[in-house]
Design a protein around this motif. Structure first.
Motif, PDB file in Angstrom:
ATOM      1  N   GLN A  24      23.248  42.384  78.602  1.00 15.57           N
ATOM      2  CA  GLN A  24      21.911  42.133  78.073  1.00 15.57           C
ATOM      3  C   GLN A  24      21.742  40.670  77.677  1.00 15.57           C
ATOM      4  O   GLN A  24      20.676  40.080  77.868  1.00 15.57           O
ATOM      5  CB  GLN A  24      21.626  43.037  76.874  1.00 15.57           C
ATOM      6  CG  GLN A  24      20.202  42.906  76.368  1.00 15.57           C
ATOM      7  CD  GLN A  24      19.881  43.863  75.239  1.00 15.57           C
ATOM      8  OE1 GLN A  24      20.784  44.437  74.629  1.00 15.57           O
ATOM      9  NE2 GLN A  24      18.611  44.045  74.956  1.00 15.57           N
ATOM     10  N   GLU A  25      22.793  40.060  77.157  1.00  9.58           N
ATOM     11  CA  GLU A  25      22.734  38.648  76.771  1.00  9.58           C
ATOM     12  C   GLU A  25      22.519  37.732  77.976  1.00  9.58           C
ATOM     13  O   GLU A  25      21.979  36.641  77.835  1.00  9.58           O
ATOM     14  CB  GLU A  25      24.010  38.243  76.047  1.00  9.58           C
ATOM     15  CG  GLU A  25      24.153  38.860  74.672  1.00  9.58           C
ATOM     16  CD  GLU A  25      25.495  38.556  74.027  1.00  9.58           C
ATOM     17  OE1 GLU A  25      26.236  37.692  74.552  1.00  9.58           O
ATOM     18  OE2 GLU A  25      25.811  39.185  73.011  1.00  9.58           O
ATOM     19  N   LEU A  26      22.925  38.173  79.155  1.00 13.16           N
ATOM     20  CA  LEU A  26      22.806  37.359  80.362  1.00 13.16           C
ATOM     21  C   LEU A  26      21.436  37.443  81.020  1.00 13.16           C
ATOM     22  O   LEU A  26      21.089  36.604  81.844  1.00 13.16           O
ATOM     23  CB  LEU A  26      23.870  37.779  81.386  1.00 13.16           C
ATOM     24  CG  LEU A  26      25.316  37.555  80.961  1.00 13.16           C
ATOM     25  CD1 LEU A  26      26.258  38.201  81.974  1.00 13.16           C
ATOM     26  CD2 LEU A  26      25.621  36.087  80.799  1.00 13.16           C
ATOM     27  N   ILE A  27      20.670  38.455  80.648  1.00 14.97           N
ATOM     28  CA  ILE A  27      19.358  38.672  81.250  1.00 14.97           C
ATOM     29  C   ILE A  27      18.307  37.956  80.409  1.00 14.97           C
ATOM     30  O   ILE A  27      18.353  38.022  79.180  1.00 14.97           O
ATOM     31  CB  ILE A  27      19.038  40.187  81.310  1.00 14.97           C
ATOM     32  CG1 ILE A  27      20.115  40.903  82.113  1.00 14.97           C
ATOM     33  CG2 ILE A  27      17.673  40.430  81.927  1.00 14.97           C
ATOM     34  CD1 ILE A  27      20.024  42.411  82.013  1.00 14.97           C
ATOM     35  N   PRO A  28      17.349  37.271  81.053  1.00 18.95           N
ATOM     36  CA  PRO A  28      16.297  36.594  80.272  1.00 18.95           C
ATOM     37  C   PRO A  28      15.600  37.569  79.334  1.00 18.95           C
ATOM     38  O   PRO A  28      15.320  38.712  79.695  1.00 18.95           O
ATOM     39  CB  PRO A  28      15.337  36.090  81.345  1.00 18.95           C
ATOM     40  CG  PRO A  28      16.140  36.013  82.582  1.00 18.95           C
ATOM     41  CD  PRO A  28      17.174  37.100  82.482  1.00 18.95           C
TER      42      PRO A  28
END
Length: 74
Positions: A24-28
């Motif tokens: 989730q942290e990697l997705i805008p």
């Protein structure tokens, strides 16, 4: 040879939650709208959509680079 995984190689629920949190942290952030906490299912769906969009972007940039290099050869 047994097809069962040894106890030490099993992934726990906490580890899965940790992995999903990292994804989730990697997705805008805009992918999740105003929702502060998205479901695991939505996080994984958005991750797939995001990876597909990145793949398309790489393909487009690769095509543009090929065209630019071809124009330099002329």
């Amino acid at each position: 040879m047994s097809s069962r995984r040894s106890r030490s190689s099993e992934i726990t629920g906490d580890e899965i939650n940790d992995f999903v949190g990292k994804i989730q942290e990697l997705i805008p952030k805009t992918s999740f709208g105003s929702s502060a906490r998205a479901s695991t299912s939505n996080i994984l769906k958005e991750a797939c959509k995001y990876m597909k969009s990145l793949h398309r972007e790489v393909d487009d940039l690769s095509e543009k680079l090929t065209e630019m290099l071809a124009s330099l050869d002329q």
